[in-house]
Motif scaffolding. Structure first.
Motif, PDB file in Angstrom:
ATOM      1  N   GLU A 215      -3.220 -22.999 -23.897  1.00 17.20           N
ATOM      2  CA  GLU A 215      -3.830 -23.218 -25.208  1.00 17.20           C
ATOM      3  C   GLU A 215      -5.306 -22.853 -25.144  1.00 17.20           C
ATOM      4  O   GLU A 215      -6.080 -23.468 -24.423  1.00 17.20           O
ATOM      5  CB  GLU A 215      -3.663 -24.681 -25.631  1.00 17.20           C
ATOM      6  CG  GLU A 215      -2.237 -25.024 -26.041  1.00 17.20           C
ATOM      7  CD  GLU A 215      -1.744 -24.170 -27.197  1.00 17.20           C
ATOM      8  OE1 GLU A 215      -2.513 -23.984 -28.165  1.00 17.20           O
ATOM      9  OE2 GLU A 215      -0.618 -23.683 -27.135  1.00 17.20           O
ATOM     10  N   ILE A 216      -5.707 -21.857 -25.876  1.00 19.40           N
ATOM     11  CA  ILE A 216      -7.066 -21.341 -25.810  1.00 19.40           C
ATOM     12  C   ILE A 216      -7.663 -21.365 -27.204  1.00 19.40           C
ATOM     13  O   ILE A 216      -7.128 -20.775 -28.143  1.00 19.40           O
ATOM     14  CB  ILE A 216      -7.076 -19.910 -25.245  1.00 19.40           C
ATOM     15  CG1 ILE A 216      -6.537 -19.951 -23.805  1.00 19.40           C
ATOM     16  CG2 ILE A 216      -8.452 -19.300 -25.295  1.00 19.40           C
ATOM     17  CD1 ILE A 216      -6.193 -18.627 -23.261  1.00 19.40           C
ATOM     18  N   SER A 217      -8.753 -22.062 -27.366  1.00 24.17           N
ATOM     19  CA  SER A 217      -9.424 -22.167 -28.653  1.00 24.17           C
ATOM     20  C   SER A 217     -10.615 -21.227 -28.685  1.00 24.17           C
ATOM     21  O   SER A 217     -11.476 -21.274 -27.813  1.00 24.17           O
ATOM     22  CB  SER A 217      -9.895 -23.610 -28.886  1.00 24.17           C
ATOM     23  OG  SER A 217     -10.681 -23.687 -30.053  1.00 24.17           O
ATOM     24  N   VAL A 218     -10.670 -20.355 -29.686  1.00 20.63           N
ATOM     25  CA  VAL A 218     -11.775 -19.435 -29.857  1.00 20.63           C
ATOM     26  C   VAL A 218     -12.333 -19.642 -31.258  1.00 20.63           C
ATOM     27  O   VAL A 218     -11.690 -19.315 -32.236  1.00 20.63           O
ATOM     28  CB  VAL A 218     -11.326 -17.969 -29.664  1.00 20.63           C
ATOM     29  CG1 VAL A 218     -12.503 -17.032 -29.863  1.00 20.63           C
ATOM     30  CG2 VAL A 218     -10.713 -17.781 -28.297  1.00 20.63           C
TER      31      VAL A 218
ATOM     32  N   PRO B 238     -15.853 -16.388 -23.343  1.00 27.61           N
ATOM     33  CA  PRO B 238     -14.570 -15.674 -23.271  1.00 27.61           C
ATOM     34  C   PRO B 238     -13.388 -16.632 -23.388  1.00 27.61           C
ATOM     35  O   PRO B 238     -13.552 -17.847 -23.311  1.00 27.61           O
ATOM     36  CB  PRO B 238     -14.613 -15.041 -21.884  1.00 27.61           C
ATOM     37  CG  PRO B 238     -15.441 -15.998 -21.070  1.00 27.61           C
ATOM     38  CD  PRO B 238     -16.480 -16.539 -22.015  1.00 27.61           C
ATOM     39  N   SER B 239     -12.203 -16.068 -23.577  1.00 30.96           N
ATOM     40  CA  SER B 239     -10.988 -16.876 -23.567  1.00 30.96           C
ATOM     41  C   SER B 239     -10.587 -17.272 -22.158  1.00 30.96           C
ATOM     42  O   SER B 239      -9.825 -18.215 -21.967  1.00 30.96           O
ATOM     43  CB  SER B 239      -9.830 -16.105 -24.211  1.00 30.96           C
ATOM     44  OG  SER B 239     -10.039 -15.947 -25.591  1.00 30.96           O
ATOM     45  N   GLY B 240     -11.086 -16.539 -21.198  1.00 28.84           N
ATOM     46  CA  GLY B 240     -10.748 -16.779 -19.803  1.00 28.84           C
ATOM     47  C   GLY B 240     -11.066 -15.538 -19.003  1.00 28.84           C
ATOM     48  O   GLY B 240     -11.769 -14.638 -19.478  1.00 28.84           O
ATOM     49  N   ALA B 241     -10.537 -15.476 -17.814  1.00 26.63           N
ATOM     50  CA  ALA B 241     -10.796 -14.335 -16.943  1.00 26.63           C
ATOM     51  C   ALA B 241      -9.592 -14.072 -16.065  1.00 26.63           C
ATOM     52  O   ALA B 241      -8.813 -14.987 -15.757  1.00 26.63           O
ATOM     53  CB  ALA B 241     -12.020 -14.597 -16.076  1.00 26.63           C
ATOM     54  N   VAL B 242      -9.465 -12.819 -15.667  1.00 30.41           N
ATOM     55  CA  VAL B 242      -8.444 -12.428 -14.704  1.00 30.41           C
ATOM     56  C   VAL B 242      -9.134 -11.589 -13.640  1.00 30.41           C
ATOM     57  O   VAL B 242     -10.033 -10.813 -13.942  1.00 30.41           O
ATOM     58  CB  VAL B 242      -7.300 -11.657 -15.391  1.00 30.41           C
ATOM     59  CG1 VAL B 242      -7.829 -10.425 -16.116  1.00 30.41           C
ATOM     60  CG2 VAL B 242      -6.220 -11.255 -14.390  1.00 30.41           C
ATOM     61  N   ALA B 243      -8.714 -11.777 -12.384  1.00 27.60           N
ATOM     62  CA  ALA B 243      -9.414 -11.134 -11.263  1.00 27.60           C
ATOM     63  C   ALA B 243      -8.442 -10.315 -10.420  1.00 27.60           C
ATOM     64  O   ALA B 243      -7.933 -10.794  -9.396  1.00 27.60           O
ATOM     65  CB  ALA B 243     -10.110 -12.192 -10.408  1.00 27.60           C
ATOM     66  N   PRO B 244      -8.157  -9.077 -10.810  1.00 26.32           N
ATOM     67  CA  PRO B 244      -7.270  -8.225 -10.003  1.00 26.32           C
ATOM     68  C   PRO B 244      -7.912  -7.893  -8.663  1.00 26.32           C
ATOM     69  O   PRO B 244      -9.137  -7.872  -8.530  1.00 26.32           O
ATOM     70  CB  PRO B 244      -7.108  -6.976 -10.871  1.00 26.32           C
ATOM     71  CG  PRO B 244      -8.330  -6.947 -11.735  1.00 26.32           C
ATOM     72  CD  PRO B 244      -8.670  -8.380 -11.999  1.00 26.32           C
ATOM     73  N   ARG B 245      -7.066  -7.623  -7.675  1.00 25.80           N
ATOM     74  CA  ARG B 245      -7.554  -7.326  -6.328  1.00 25.80           C
ATOM     75  C   ARG B 245      -7.360  -5.874  -5.922  1.00 25.80           C
ATOM     76  O   ARG B 245      -7.686  -5.492  -4.804  1.00 25.80           O
ATOM     77  CB  ARG B 245      -6.866  -8.242  -5.321  1.00 25.80           C
ATOM     78  CG  ARG B 245      -7.335  -9.685  -5.369  1.00 25.80           C
ATOM     79  CD  ARG B 245      -6.378 -10.627  -4.683  1.00 25.80           C
ATOM     80  NE  ARG B 245      -5.171 -10.823  -5.484  1.00 25.80           N
ATOM     81  CZ  ARG B 245      -4.285 -11.798  -5.287  1.00 25.80           C
ATOM     82  NH1 ARG B 245      -4.481 -12.658  -4.305  1.00 25.80           N
ATOM     83  NH2 ARG B 245      -3.223 -11.917  -6.052  1.00 25.80           N
ATOM     84  N   SER B 246      -6.812  -5.065  -6.824  1.00 25.28           N
ATOM     85  CA  SER B 246      -6.568  -3.656  -6.499  1.00 25.28           C
ATOM     86  C   SER B 246      -6.541  -2.850  -7.784  1.00 25.28           C
ATOM     87  O   SER B 246      -6.425  -3.398  -8.896  1.00 25.28           O
ATOM     88  CB  SER B 246      -5.220  -3.498  -5.779  1.00 25.28           C
ATOM     89  OG  SER B 246      -4.156  -3.829  -6.655  1.00 25.28           O
TER      90      SER B 246
ATOM     91  N   ALA C 295     -22.116 -12.519 -17.092  1.00 25.27           N
ATOM     92  CA  ALA C 295     -20.715 -12.088 -17.106  1.00 25.27           C
ATOM     93  C   ALA C 295     -20.115 -12.111 -18.502  1.00 25.27           C
ATOM     94  O   ALA C 295     -18.974 -11.685 -18.698  1.00 25.27           O
ATOM     95  CB  ALA C 295     -19.894 -12.998 -16.191  1.00 25.27           C
ATOM     96  N   ALA C 296     -20.851 -12.602 -19.491  1.00 19.25           N
ATOM     97  CA  ALA C 296     -20.279 -12.885 -20.808  1.00 19.25           C
ATOM     98  C   ALA C 296     -20.002 -11.620 -21.613  1.00 19.25           C
ATOM     99  O   ALA C 296     -20.745 -10.638 -21.534  1.00 19.25           O
ATOM    100  CB  ALA C 296     -21.220 -13.799 -21.589  1.00 19.25           C
ATOM    101  N   PRO C 297     -18.954 -11.641 -22.427  1.00 23.47           N
ATOM    102  CA  PRO C 297     -18.660 -10.511 -23.304  1.00 23.47           C
ATOM    103  C   PRO C 297     -19.490 -10.553 -24.579  1.00 23.47           C
ATOM    104  O   PRO C 297     -19.996 -11.604 -24.970  1.00 23.47           O
ATOM    105  CB  PRO C 297     -17.173 -10.713 -23.629  1.00 23.47           C
ATOM    106  CG  PRO C 297     -16.992 -12.203 -23.598  1.00 23.47           C
ATOM    107  CD  PRO C 297     -17.925 -12.699 -22.506  1.00 23.47           C
ATOM    108  N   VAL C 298     -19.625  -9.406 -25.213  1.00 21.17           N
ATOM    109  CA  VAL C 298     -20.225  -9.402 -26.555  1.00 21.17           C
ATOM    110  C   VAL C 298     -19.360 -10.226 -27.492  1.00 21.17           C
ATOM    111  O   VAL C 298     -19.840 -11.093 -28.226  1.00 21.17           O
ATOM    112  CB  VAL C 298     -20.357  -7.958 -27.084  1.00 21.17           C
ATOM    113  CG1 VAL C 298     -20.715  -7.966 -28.568  1.00 21.17           C
ATOM    114  CG2 VAL C 298     -21.406  -7.192 -26.303  1.00 21.17           C
ATOM    115  N   GLN C 299     -18.071  -9.966 -27.463  1.00 20.93           N
ATOM    116  CA  GLN C 299     -17.133 -10.588 -28.396  1.00 20.93           C
ATOM    117  C   GLN C 299     -16.576 -11.878 -27.808  1.00 20.93           C
ATOM    118  O   GLN C 299     -15.840 -11.861 -26.816  1.00 20.93           O
ATOM    119  CB  GLN C 299     -15.990  -9.620 -28.691  1.00 20.93           C
ATOM    120  CG  GLN C 299     -14.952 -10.162 -29.638  1.00 20.93           C
ATOM    121  CD  GLN C 299     -13.797  -9.208 -29.804  1.00 20.93           C
ATOM    122  OE1 GLN C 299     -13.769  -8.158 -29.171  1.00 20.93           O
ATOM    123  NE2 GLN C 299     -12.852  -9.560 -30.640  1.00 20.93           N
ATOM    124  N   ALA C 300     -16.909 -12.996 -28.424  1.00 19.01           N
ATOM    125  CA  ALA C 300     -16.321 -14.257 -27.979  1.00 19.01           C
ATOM    126  C   ALA C 300     -14.810 -14.176 -28.081  1.00 19.01           C
ATOM    127  O   ALA C 300     -14.262 -13.605 -29.018  1.00 19.01           O
ATOM    128  CB  ALA C 300     -16.838 -15.408 -28.841  1.00 19.01           C
ATOM    129  N   GLY C 301     -14.142 -14.734 -27.088  1.00 24.14           N
ATOM    130  CA  GLY C 301     -12.685 -14.697 -27.078  1.00 24.14           C
ATOM    131  C   GLY C 301     -12.090 -13.575 -26.265  1.00 24.14           C
ATOM    132  O   GLY C 301     -10.888 -13.585 -25.985  1.00 24.14           O
TER     133      GLY C 301
END
Length: 525
Positions: A4-7, A58-66, A98-104
């Motif tokens: 559940e992500i509130s923006v 942001p709504s969150g983050a994902v951290a790929p390794r490759s 690290a923040a995006p221009v666009q919230a969410g």
């Protein structure tokens, strides 16, 4: 991972159900431990120097390794129409972190891509992934015996690739970091990979050695843009010199900037100085030494008598500059003599230089050793400190520099902010780097600083000066100053060209919406 992500503070709508579905999909690729969507996670990837974290949360983050995992993230974003905000290490302090221009938007944290693909000691080249930091690369060069020297920014906590792609600067001969880029590997918004320059040929023998290429050169198209995600970057480094020679100059009065600039830029233009020296105001140097309370605990602006006391205690001028020479000792001594003679005639000074030779301790070498010293400036006012960068470009001309300083200083003082500025003197242009220092818990500063930034941008535009880099809050504002060829909708020719490229490369508008004021079609209205 929390689904559940509130923006609530987006400039444009971000569908929280699609975001939740996207994060669930990518968790199967990266593992749930690389998906960060809790409240603390969202705050951690926000602008840590912002007055209102929710503005760009942001709504969150994902951290790929490759690269393979990154491709799956990008493909999933296209399916769910979720906006992404790629970062290298997220240390772009003063410009949004690290923040995006666009919230969410969902941050794509590339700090896990940390491979140093190549160091070519003979030709002075390194090839790095976005997660490689300045300390990482320095450690590897140290292990090899310092065959190549880095150029480092004032705060070297961040990414080598990320800093170059944002056109970061350093005070060394290779200090225009964006100009040292040669050959990129880029993931386009559809998940495909492209290699720029001669890397477009399979098995290229010159990918990171030459910018001469067949057809358009695309390296700079991926600097400060949202047209792709750089997964590999070639960077030219300086071969370790036989010796260095350094000398400090100080000008006693605020009104001395004009003659300081006019003394330096002809020498830079002729190649007698091989880096962009800067005239730095005394508050900047003092902010590295300690907080303002060390000298003054009163309200309002720093009094001039206190400023004079600071300069006396630190042994510095109102304006201060350091010149560095690199190369064979005979050569740099000869260059120094020419420079010193010219500056003695114009500035009335001939300070003693400091010499470093190979084998000496690195202390006096200016060898591009990473440091976080400059981050001390955020403690100037105490509290939860922060800073905001305002960096217009103006002609290399003393009178113009003096006028820009006086105008900017007046705006700082009207806002109740101590002036801290530097004028980096190039051969033909100057970058006027102003650091707006503040306490995030100070209500008056929270009101004054955003207004100050808008005013400074407008003032500079009236003089024909554009910024080379700006904070995420100001990206649309600065983009609007590019008004050559403006049409009936109020968009300049450059904005229209960026829009055409954005829509062609990123039809779903998923990649870094709003970066540098470039919005995809789905959001432009």
């Amino acid at each position: 991972m929390r689904s559940e992500i509130s923006v609530e503070h987006s400039r444009v709508n971000v569908n929280r159900h699609e975001v939740a579905a996207f994060l669930k999909t990518v968790a199967q690729v990266t593992g749930s431990d690389r998906v960060h969507a809790g409240e603390e996670d969202r705050q951690a990837y926000s602008d840590q120097m912002g007055f209102d974290l929710a503005r760009h949360e942001p709504s969150g983050a994902v951290a790929p390794r490759s690269v393979e995992e990154l491709r799956e993230v990008v493909l999933a974003a296209n399916v769910h129409k979720v906006p992404l905000w790629p970062i290298s290490r997220g240390k772009n302090f003063g410009y949004g972190g690290a923040a995006p221009v666009q919230a969410g938007a969902v941050v794509v944290d590339l700090s896990g891509l940390r491979r140093i693909h190549e160091i070519d000691e003979k030709r002075g080249v390194c090839v790095v992934e976005p997660g490689v930091g300045f300390y990482d690369l320095y450690d590897e060069l140290t292990r090899r015996g310092h065959p190549l020297w880095l150029s480092v920014p004032g705060n070297a906590w961040g990414s080598v690739a990320g800093n170059a792609l944002e056109r970061g600067k350093g005070p060394q001969p290779y200090g225009d970091h964006g100009a040292q880029i040669c050959g990129l590997e880029v993931m386009l918004p559809d998940g495909s990979l492209v290699r720029t320059g001669t890397g477009a040929m399979e098995g290229s023998a010159t990918w990171h050695l030459s910018r001469d290429t067949y057809g358009p050169a695309w390296d700079q198209m991926f600097c400060q843009s949202n047209f792709g995600i750089v997964t590999r970057l070639g960077l030219w480094l300086m071969p370790a010199p036989e010796a260095t020679l350094s000398v400090d100059y100080a000008l006693p009065d605020a009104s001395d900037l004009a003659r300081g600039v006019d003394a330096l830029y002809p020498l830079r233009q002729r190649g007698l100085i091989d880096h962009d020296p800067a005239w730095v105001s005394y508050v900047g140097i003092a902010s590295f030494v300690g907080p303002r309370a060390q000298w003054y605990e009163g309200e309002g602006l720093l009094p001039e008598d206190v400023g004079a006391s600071i300069r006396s205690q630190l042994g510095i001028g109102w304006w201060n500059s350091q010149l560095n020479f690199y190369g064979p000792e005979k050569v740099i001594r000869a260059k120094f003599e020419v420079v010193a003679e010219a500056l003695a005639a114009q500035l009335g000074q001939r300070p003693e230089p400091r010499l470093w030779r190979q084998g000496d301790d690195f202390g006096a070498s200016h060898a591009g050793i990473p440091s976080t010293r400059d981050m001390a400036m955020i403690d100037w006012y105490g509290g939860r400190g922060g800073h905001l960068g305002f960096s217009p470009i103006l002609p290399a001309d003393g009178a113009r520099a003096q006028a820009q300083f006086e105008s900017t200083r007046a705006r700082f003082e009207a806002a109740g902010i101590d002036y801290y500025g530097a004028f980096s003197v190039g051969a033909r242009a100057i970058i006027n780097i102003n650091e707006i220092l503040y306490d995030r818990d100070n209500a008056q500063m929270a009101r004054a600083v955003p207004q100050l930034m808008d005013t400074l941008i407008a003032d500079a535009a009236k003089e024909g000066y554009g910024e080379y880099r700006t904070h995420i809050d100001a990206m649309d504002t600065v983009a609007a100053t590019q008004n050559y060829g403006v049409d009936a909708s109020g968009v300049g020719a450059m904005g229209r060209l960026n829009g055409v490229l954005k829509d062609a490369l990123d039809p779903h508008g998923i990649l870094a919406p709003g970066k540098q004021g470039i919005w995809p079609a789905r959001y432009r209205s």
